[in-house]
Each structure stands twice: as C-alpha cells, then as structure tokens.
Scaffold this motif. Structure first.
Motif, PDB file in Angstrom:
ATOM      1  N   GLU A 103      45.864  67.719  43.080  1.00  0.00           N
ATOM      2  CA  GLU A 103      45.937  69.213  42.489  1.00  0.00           C
ATOM      3  C   GLU A 103      46.525  69.820  41.288  1.00  0.00           C
ATOM      4  N   SER A 104      47.687  69.085  40.903  1.00  0.00           N
ATOM      5  CA  SER A 104      48.353  69.384  39.618  1.00  0.00           C
ATOM      6  C   SER A 104      48.014  68.780  38.477  1.00  0.00           C
ATOM      7  N   ASP A 105      48.394  67.391  38.739  1.00  0.00           N
ATOM      8  CA  ASP A 105      47.845  66.466  37.588  1.00  0.00           C
ATOM      9  C   ASP A 105      46.415  65.957  37.557  1.00  0.00           C
ATOM     10  N   GLU A 106      45.438  66.392  38.378  1.00  0.00           N
ATOM     11  CA  GLU A 106      44.148  66.364  38.583  1.00  0.00           C
ATOM     12  C   GLU A 106      43.711  64.931  38.055  1.00  0.00           C
ATOM     13  N   VAL A 107      44.103  64.068  38.859  1.00  0.00           N
ATOM     14  CA  VAL A 107      43.642  62.486  38.682  1.00  0.00           C
ATOM     15  C   VAL A 107      42.133  62.282  39.137  1.00  0.00           C
ATOM     16  N   LEU A 108      41.794  61.231  38.658  1.00  0.00           N
ATOM     17  CA  LEU A 108      40.360  60.867  38.910  1.00  0.00           C
ATOM     18  C   LEU A 108      40.193  60.322  40.287  1.00  0.00           C
TER      19      LEU A 108
END
Length: 408
Positions: A103-108
């Motif tokens: 949700e914060s780092d928005e990783v794949l």
C-alpha cells in the motif's frame, strides 16, 4: 494487436504523425503498480532478527543477486528495486510489513517471503488484492492451491513429500526401526510429520515409539532430545528449524545416542547447522538435496559453481560459501528474473502469475543435474525432484537416483 493498430495515426491538433511499429519506441506496454519504464519494485520480508534469524542470510543474498542483475542493465532494461523488511518471524509483524510494501511502497509482487505462519498470515490479503505471493520460502504443501489461492506459489519441495521420502527410505532399509520424531509445533512442522506418517502407513505406525514438538520461542530442546533418547528409538527424524536442528544433533551426540538420523532440508546448512552442532556429531545424517552444495568437492570445476563462486566473491563477499542459503537465494532469484524476462513489457500482476505457472523444464543455475522447474495452471509446486544426501566429514555426499514427485 493488428498491423493497423501498430501503425495507428496519432493526432495532435491538425498535425498528423504515424507511430513506429511495435518493435520500436511506441510498442504497447502494460504496467501494474511497482513498474515503470525504468524500474520494477519487488517486496520481501525476512527474519533478520529473532529466533529464526539464521534465515536472514537468504534476504541479504537476494539483495546481492539483484545488485548484480542491475549492474548488468537490469531485466529488459529495467532495474530491480528490492525492498526488504525485518519481520522477526512474527506473523503480526509480517502483516504490518507486507501491507506497507503493497500500500505504501506499491511493489509489483511479494517474493520469497520466509515461513509457514508468516505466509499464512498474509495469503488471504495478497490474494484479495491480487498481488503475487511468488516463490515463497516454505515447503508447506497448503501453498500449492491454485484453485483457492491463485496468487500464491511456492518453490522448494513441499514438506509432506520430503517427510514421505524419509519414511519410504526407512521402510526400505530398516525393518526393525524404532522411530523418534521431532518437529516444530506449527503448520510447517506438522506438514512434514503428516507426510512422514502417511507414507509410513497405518500398518507401520507402531514403528514410531516417541514423538515430540517444540515452540519456536523455546530456548532449547534438550528435554525433548532426552525424552526421545529414552524411548529406545534407533531412528531419529529431525524436522526442526536450523537453531533447533543444531541443538538436537549436538545433544544426541553428547548423550551418546547414536540413531540413524534424517534431517529436514531447510536445516541442512553446513555453516548454520552442521558446524555449530559439531561435524563429529553429524556423521551419516541424511537429508534431501535439490541444489548443488558448495561444500561438495565434486562441483569444484563445475561451470555453474564457479560462476556462483565469482558472484559470492564480488557481490556477497562477507557471506559464507558453506551456507546453503546463499545457493538457495541465488537459484530462487534466478527463477524470478526468468519470469520477469518472459513477461516482456506486459508487467502486470496477472501476467506475472501466467508466466510463473507455465514453466516447463526450466533449468536455473545451481539446481542438481536432472532437476528442473515445472509448473502449470494446476501445479504450483515448481520443484518436486531431489536426491538423498549423507553427511560425511564436513560435507554432504549425494547417493541414489533422482526421486521425482512431478505431476504428469
């Protein structure tokens, strides 16, 4: 895409320009969160602290592998940003860190997350979010369930199959076995114990004369080893994690207990388990192997081993070549890179899972000869072949043929 759409006319005011073909700059690209023209964000947690901190080595080695990939230009021109957090093998902490990654780092995707309870804690969340929970670092068989959890896939042989291999070997070699069984009191330990007991069969269940468990927060398992020894067992099946595996091997030796021993493969590290236990205490212990052991002299001139050794010297120089986790991280990371390459410019989460679930006969560096990675949309167990190994001197020696449990 049709030839016409590849050469579609782009209008800007009254000026018309013809786009290039799909092989040029205006090729269609599909991205999900965590991807840009220059970057792929990968999320990960590991127990860098806590009772299973020995496994933190794998997270450090994975970072080193992606550093090498980035230095060579990345994957299809994109650099990997590997974001890894300490979860201390605490499911609550894993939930916190994985939510942050998504949700914060928005990783794949989430990659190689260690542990059965930790992966269990985030599986529903990641599947609800449709975020790949890919090549997780646990052999719990429940994670190969594409029908109910299509975004979660393991990598290593599952614990139930491994436990079954030990039972079958005992039945084939020791008709008078009296078995003592030790396992961690969680899903991972119970999975191995279940597979062992199932393969042993109801007709042979009386061979188990003692069974004991431990909690991951226990300081020692000395009392469990004393109990198992006093049962009169002549076979010891040790399905414990590295810290406790070393304790169990050492305590049995100190007590003068000399059973035939089997050791779960995640605890087969020479550096983290066999050396602390004492090499003299570990002689003739058996395990399964699917990766090349860097301590085995038979690989001294092997091209894959030499390439891995060069990688260790340049990218992971403070780590021990005797710790199998550095081989594990190298091979599992190479598997992910292959999946990313196959995705091309379609770096969506759905395509990640599509490519990961269509691997046929894939060979990545440091797998044993004759062992490949195989998946399908209904088979989320990538590695289901291995060999038996026996500890001799200060290294593991392979014996027997490749044992396979691959789906047809």
């Amino acid at each position: 895409m049709t030839d016409f759409t590849r050469r579609q006319v782009l209008a800007t005011g009254t000026t018309l320009a013809v786009s290039l073909t799909s092989s040029d700059l205006f090729a269609q690209r599909s991205y999900d969160p965590g991807v840009s023209d220059s970057e792929i964000k990968i999320g990960h947690t590991s127990p860098y602290s806590g009772p299973l901190s020995a496994f933190g080595t794998a997270g450090l080695a994975t970072t080193a592998y992606f550093n090498m990939i980035n230095a060579a230009g990345g994957v299809n021109g994109r650099k990997i940003t590997f974001i890894t957090h300490d979860d201390a093998y605490s499911p609550a902490k894993t939930v916190e860190m994985v939510r942050k990654l998504v949700e914060s780092d928005e990783v794949l995707l989430i990659f190689a997350l260690l542990g059965t309870p930790t992966n269990s804690a985030v599986r529903k969340y990641l599947n609800d979010k449709k975020v790949p929970q890919l090549f997780i670092f646990t052999g719990a068989s429940k994670f190969g369930d594409p029908q109910n959890f299509p975004w979660t896939m393991g990598w290593q042989p599952d614990f139930a199959t491994e436990g079954g291999v030990y039972a079958k070997h005992i039945l084939a070699t020791n008709k008078d076995a009296k078995i003592a069984l030790l396992y961690q009191n969680d899903d991972s330990g119970k999975d191995g114990a279940f597979g062992f007991q199932k393969a042993l069969g109801k007709e042979n269940e009386k061979m188990i004369v003692a069974s004991s468990t431990y909690e991951v927060a226990d300081p020692t398992i000395d009392s469990q080893i004393v109990l198992l020894k006093n049962s009169g067992a002549n076979v010891f099946v040790n399905l414990s994690s590295p810290k406790f595996a070393a304790q169990g091997i050492r305590k049995a030796h100190v007590l003068g207990w000399r059973p035939v021993q089997y050791l779960t493969s995640p605890s087969s590290s020479v550096q983290a388990v066999m050396k602390p236990a004492g090499f003299e205490a570990g002689q003739d212990i058996m395990t399964i192997a699917y990766l090349k052991d860097a301590t085995d002299p038979q690989w001294a001139t092997d091209p894959e081993f030499l390439e891995w050794k060069r990688w260790m010297e340049k990218w992971n120089p403070t780590a021990s070549t005797a710790d199998y986790l550095n081989v594990y991280a190298y091979a599992i990371s190479a598997t992910l890179v292959e999946v990313l390459k196959r995705c091309g410019d379609d770096l969506t989460r759905a395509n990640i899972m599509k490519q990961a679930s269509n691997l046929r006969g894939l060979r990545v560096p440091m797998l044993l000869p004759g062992i490949t990675i195989n998946t399908s949309p209904t088979d989320f167990y990538p590695i289901q072949a291995f060999r038996l190994a026996r500890f001799k001197g200060e290294a593991w020696e392979l014996f027997g043929d490749v044992v396979s449990n691959e789906s047809s």
